[in-house]
Design an enzyme around this catalytic site. Sequence first.
Site, mmCIF file in Angstrom:
data_model
loop_
_atom_site.group_PDB
_atom_site.id
_atom_site.type_symbol
_atom_site.label_atom_id
_atom_site.label_comp_id
_atom_site.label_asym_id
_atom_site.label_seq_id
_atom_site.Cartn_x
_atom_site.Cartn_y
_atom_site.Cartn_z
ATOM 1 N N ASP A 167 0.303 -1.084 -0.042
ATOM 2 C CA ASP A 167 0.082 0.076 -0.401
ATOM 3 C C ASP A 167 0.426 1.163 0.024
ATOM 4 O OD1 ASP A 167 -2.875 1.567 0.578
ATOM 5 O OD2 ASP A 167 -1.721 1.798 1.587
ATOM 6 N N MET A 248 -6.806 6.002 3.275
ATOM 7 C CA MET A 248 -7.634 7.195 2.612
ATOM 8 C C MET A 248 -6.077 7.319 1.677
ATOM 9 S SD MET A 248 -10.158 8.589 3.185
ATOM 10 C CE MET A 248 -10.065 9.767 2.164
ATOM 11 N N ARG A 249 -5.368 6.437 1.224
ATOM 12 C CA ARG A 249 -3.732 6.756 0.925
ATOM 13 C C ARG A 249 -3.795 6.789 -1.024
ATOM 14 N NH1 ARG A 249 -0.131 3.439 3.182
ATOM 15 N NH2 ARG A 249 0.856 5.403 4.385
ATOM 16 N N ALA A 250 -4.683 5.480 -1.093
ATOM 17 C CA ALA A 250 -4.891 5.513 -2.390
ATOM 18 C C ALA A 250 -5.709 7.045 -3.136
ATOM 19 C CB ALA A 250 -5.767 4.212 -2.770
ATOM 20 N N VAL A 253 -2.944 9.210 -3.758
ATOM 21 C CA VAL A 253 -1.948 8.681 -4.731
ATOM 22 C C VAL A 253 -3.048 8.859 -6.697
ATOM 23 C CG1 VAL A 253 -1.063 7.120 -5.973
ATOM 24 C CG2 VAL A 253 -1.285 7.261 -3.681
#
Length: 643
Positions: A167, A248-250, A253
């Site tokens: 991730d 929330m990283r996706a 990105v």
Amino acid sequence: MPGYPFSAIVGQDQLRLALVLCAINPAIGGVLVRGEKGTAKSTIVRALARLLPSPLGSTDQHRAPLVELPIGATEDRVVGSIDLERVLRDSEHAFRPGLLARAHDGVLYVDEVNLLHDHLVDVLLDAAAMGRVHVERDGFSHAYPSRFVLVGTMNPEEGELRPQLLDRFGLAVDVAASRDLDIRTAVVVRRLAYERDPQAFADAYAAEDAQLAERIREARDAVTAVRLPEREIRRIAAICARLDVDGMRADLVIARAAVAHAAWRGGDTVVEDDVRIAAELALPHRRRRDPFDETGMSEDELDDAISEARSAAGDEDEPGEDPGPQDPGSQDPGPGGPGEPDGDGPHDDGPGGGEEPSPEPPNGPSGSPRERQAGAPGPGFVAPRFELPGRGSGAAGRRSRSISPRGRIVRDAPFTGHGMHAPATIRAAAAEVPRRGGLAIRLQDMRGAAREDREGNLVIFVVDASGSMAARDRLSAVTGAVRSLLRDAYQRRDKVAVITLRGRSADVVLPPTSSTDVAARRLHDLRTGGRTPLAEGLVEARSLIQRERRRDPDRRALVVLLTDGRATAGPDPVARARSTARGMARDGIASITIDCEHGMVSLGLAAELAHHLRGGYVRLNELSASTVSGVVRAARGPGAAAA
């Protein structure tokens, strides 16, 4: 010799685009390249570095640095440490930055990133996300800029990254050799041309590479001015929610990559097609929450998510804007992609008891008498942590304690000629300053560094697949337990092997590997039935360990035996099984016996076998309890040690 031109690489369009987007905005978080050997992974990375100016955003003629991180690098080497030379020469409290400082404004390339120690991967990903490195160690508090394009390559067959680390990579691309004859032909033709005259070949593509470099520079300059409408932010959020992406990283990105793609195509506003392309690169690897989950995402899944997201974005009836050219090349992308070897060249790219009959009809699914397939594993198993006693010196992992030159310093120790503990040495010398009249390091002041780490082990699963196991339908429970243990081995960076016992022989159905998903597939296809050649299974495990010790003498082994303890195959099977178990104990082979016996009356055969093995002992039903915790140690000594 000039390197292979980026514009001369054939195919691998998605990988080249992912690298270009991260070059435009390194805050995307880097690219993870997954694929087989010989797919031009290294070639493309090195070619990209030659396109980037240094510093990022500059128009000068100096090329960006390409820093390759060796697998055996220590944390000191990566982040930096005390500058011992300046301390001794100038009596100055100084810090020497590491490889992350050298990678600033360039490319940091980690080949076989899945074999790198997890805590070093965390360090790299933190630096890639923050653009700075903060070091708090050896009495130092130091920070320096480190903004780079992070590229990690790996072969999934050699072991996976943990989902938490997957991730952390911004984008991921799976690469494979093309099956298209024209592409494969072009790869060979252009490689041979490069080998005949590297300079002439590079000169032929110099203009295209220069155009690509200028286009990347222009996109960098424009990226901060690209507008990301709230409509597209809502679209991104809806896609991630629809695909059930954790965290929330996706979302972040995809937003950054979509902006970079808009700048790459020359647009000033992000549109749906930018979001789609970014999602294709940012989401597939994030869908793996478990080592047995498949990676990837089909076009239909993405299409459905985007279709549902249109209503959330408020443009259900509005068509997306044409994103323009996506390929990193301004014209024909050129050759040099699939099927090329890694390296510096153009494409650079290992007891007793009766046997109960099987409930299967005389001819089972495969036509063999009394044979059946294992079927789906039973649910609800929780693996305790199995740990070998003492401290080893094997490959980095997360199971047993080890002494390692790459581990964390836990204390100072007597100096043995290598691994000096600089702060402790300086403190020892400083204590003598009043007597010596100045700081001077002498031999008696030298202190070594005691480092402690965790190692990965070779875990050999010996699974009883005889008729007695299948008769009471216990095999689904056994396979469920093995699946749980395989998940634990995946998380602890072990190599695993699987030996099955059935009929008159023991079969190595999976030689030692770091790929637990391969192990899971072999387990699913397991055939059962027949007698229990328990002694043969222990002999095979013993031989396997001996072979692996010749290949990797530092990797310690742990035998995990899943059986009810019955031994019924061969002459005098009970005595042979006990004798073999005692021999394994004399060899110092660590073991855990998981007792699969079931029923009102317990014969205690597996517990007796564990006693002869001098290893740990656990009941199968204890693994299925959600309260399982602590460590089960593979003891070497009288009795079993379990916790």
